[in-house]
Design an enzyme around this catalytic site. Structure first.
Site, PDB file in Angstrom:
ATOM      1  N   GLY A  17       0.824  -1.210   0.000  1.00  0.00           N
ATOM      2  CA  GLY A  17       0.000   0.000   0.000  1.00  0.00           C
ATOM      3  C   GLY A  17       0.858   1.260   0.000  1.00  0.00           C
ATOM      4  O   GLY A  17       0.597   2.212  -0.737  1.00  0.00           O
ATOM      5  N   LYS A 168      -1.866 -16.015 -11.653  1.00  0.00           N
ATOM      6  CA  LYS A 168      -0.917 -15.635 -10.598  1.00  0.00           C
ATOM      7  C   LYS A 168      -0.797 -16.759  -9.568  1.00  0.00           C
ATOM      8  O   LYS A 168       0.281 -17.022  -9.034  1.00  0.00           O
ATOM      9  CB  LYS A 168      -1.365 -14.326  -9.934  1.00  0.00           C
ATOM     10  CG  LYS A 168      -0.290 -13.736  -9.025  1.00  0.00           C
ATOM     11  CD  LYS A 168      -0.643 -12.381  -8.442  1.00  0.00           C
ATOM     12  CE  LYS A 168       0.477 -11.928  -7.486  1.00  0.00           C
ATOM     13  NZ  LYS A 168       0.034 -10.922  -6.520  1.00  0.00           N
ATOM     14  N   ASN A 172       1.963 -18.615  -7.077  1.00  0.00           N
ATOM     15  CA  ASN A 172       1.853 -18.417  -5.626  1.00  0.00           C
ATOM     16  C   ASN A 172       1.544 -19.701  -4.869  1.00  0.00           C
ATOM     17  O   ASN A 172       2.084 -19.935  -3.784  1.00  0.00           O
ATOM     18  CB  ASN A 172       0.774 -17.389  -5.294  1.00  0.00           C
ATOM     19  CG  ASN A 172       1.237 -15.958  -5.503  1.00  0.00           C
ATOM     20  OD1 ASN A 172       0.482 -15.126  -5.970  1.00  0.00           O
ATOM     21  ND2 ASN A 172       2.474 -15.667  -5.184  1.00  0.00           N
TER      22      ASN A 172
END
Lengths: 292, 292
Positions: A17, A168, A172
């Site tokens: 963030g 993705k 992962n």
């Protein structure tokens, strides 16, 4: 140039963030960070950002302790860990007006749907981050691999978010997972063991098979590509391993749990994913109960 | 009564070897222990044995530092950890005469065949121990669950050793394995998690399937029996977990590696066993390289 989004809030101001929020801030956007830890340090000192290509400091970052102090925004970017998703309603609702757009950058599966259920699907955008950012001091982050999104950021626009999320996960699920389940190892150690590398391939094959059952076609050649690109990453610590080693919560449900449930509902054969999920769930629970 | 075996040697004098050797000694057999650690303590103080049913001390135990000091015996009992099997030739050969019988009590698969290849199949007997014995002091062992073999010991004689070994693996593969792979947990914790208990059942099903491919029929109802009897064991630490937690070598190859190779050669589908083996191999290697 007037921003399309006059007021932007970041919910979840960890390393990811802060990184994207800093990039938005730097190009002149009006960003406020909902920040819990390090709030006073960042308010006082700003934020230093280091990447392989540059280094810059933002002297002034707007930080807030709670959403009501920020009030309605035009864009809300969610970079919260999915382990805190039960707080989404309380954190996000005070930030909304009728036309607020919500962009989630969260890992794994489930957040898109949770946000849509809470706030309406028409305003939800999903993004995937391919970066490696770590907090190195209360007011400093280091980005080892810069990746997608916008505001002076490399960004790819895809037209099938769910397919991209599964793609993705092809990386992962095995690499974040084996890094933890095999005792806390980096990706090069996974690749150096024929058994573990074989297991990574088996897991990738299962994930691709599950995605196919759900209508998302990923070619099997993607496996070799991913193995090869992982080889170039050296002794890389996947984000879940970083969380695990730091004694923080690991995003077990969004990375393994929800994909497993969707795969099983679709009738996919995923024995290795199922086993990996069960082991990771237990190991991470133990870790939180007895950190060392 | 003259013993069928006037001279007996125990090779491998850990907790299991000491326990059975003590039982043989107590009934008057002439036993010598090939013993590495605690040799002087046992020579000086003898051995105290505690079980749920009795407690006794043997004031005198014959211990030796190497096999040549013992010389040829009529029965050689192997209670060595399988991780030391590369030493079998050197340790056992000085103990043999033409008619010496060798009884191996070792875990998992592979020792029977290794001993047969070294010393001739006609003299090899195999035994399985269903006990839980721990060393509690240099000259003391505690046996929590007494089990099979002979010399005042409950003993079942089976006619298919390989089948019995696979049957024992139906329990050892999942419970010894998950105890380690799920972060160091006792059997009650495995059973308390629906996911891990399900995984234990999946692994048992795979092992039974592999045994069937190899000609050993084990009914699937054996799974429920094993789960139920495990439930009565409470917070039990499987022997591999005891080794793992103590930083000792774990019998990875005989309990998971060799069964996996045989299963795969026979064309059995064993994805969970394969994964468990890969994870345990890595985790135990790490543990030895960085004990804490």
């Amino acid at each position: 140039m007037a921003s399309r989004f006059p007021r932007i809030a970041f919910v979840g101001s960890g390393a990811i963030g802060r990184y994207y929020g800093a990039l938005f801030t730097r190009v002149g956007e009006n960003v406020t960070f909902l920040m819990r830890s390090d709030r006073e340090a960042v308010r006082r000192l700003g934020l230093k950002v280091k990447t392989p290509y540059e280094e810059f400091t933002l002297a002034k970052m707007n930080v807030a302790e709670n959403s009501r102090d920020i009030g309605p925004c035009d864009l809300v970017v969610i970079a919260l860990k999915t382990t805190a998703n039960q707080q989404l309603d309380a954190l996000v609702r005070p930030l909304l007006h009728e036309k607020t757009v919500i962009l989630t950058l969260q890992n794994g599966l489930g957040s898109d749907e949770q946000l849509a259920a809470l706030f309406g699907a028409e305003r939800i955008l999903g993004g995937l981050c391919f970066v490696c950012v770590n907090r190195t001091a209360p007011n400093e982050i280091v980005c080892l691999e810069t990746g997608s999104v916008s505001a002076g950021v490399k960004c790819l626009v895809g037209d099938d978010l769910a397919a991209l999320r599964w793609k993705k996960l092809v990386w992962n699920i095995p690499f974040n997972g084996l890094a933890i389940a095999a005792g806390g190892i980096t990706t090069d150690v996974v690749l150096a063991s024929p058994d573990l590398a074989g297991l990574a391939r088996d897991l990738m094959t299962e994930v691709i098979g599950a995605a196919a059952k759900l209508g998302h076609s990923i070619p099997l050649s993607f496996i070799d590509q991913q193995i090869e690109s992982t080889r170039t990453m050296g002794a890389y610590k996947p984000s879940s391993l970083v969380d695990y080693l730091a004694g923080n919560e690991v995003e077990v449900d969004s990375i393994w749990g929800e994909p497993l449930r969707r795969a099983e509902r679709a009738g996919a054969r995923v024995p290795c994913l199922k086993m990996l999920h069960a082991l990771i769930a237990q190991v991470t629970k133990l870790r939180l109960s007895r950190p060392d």
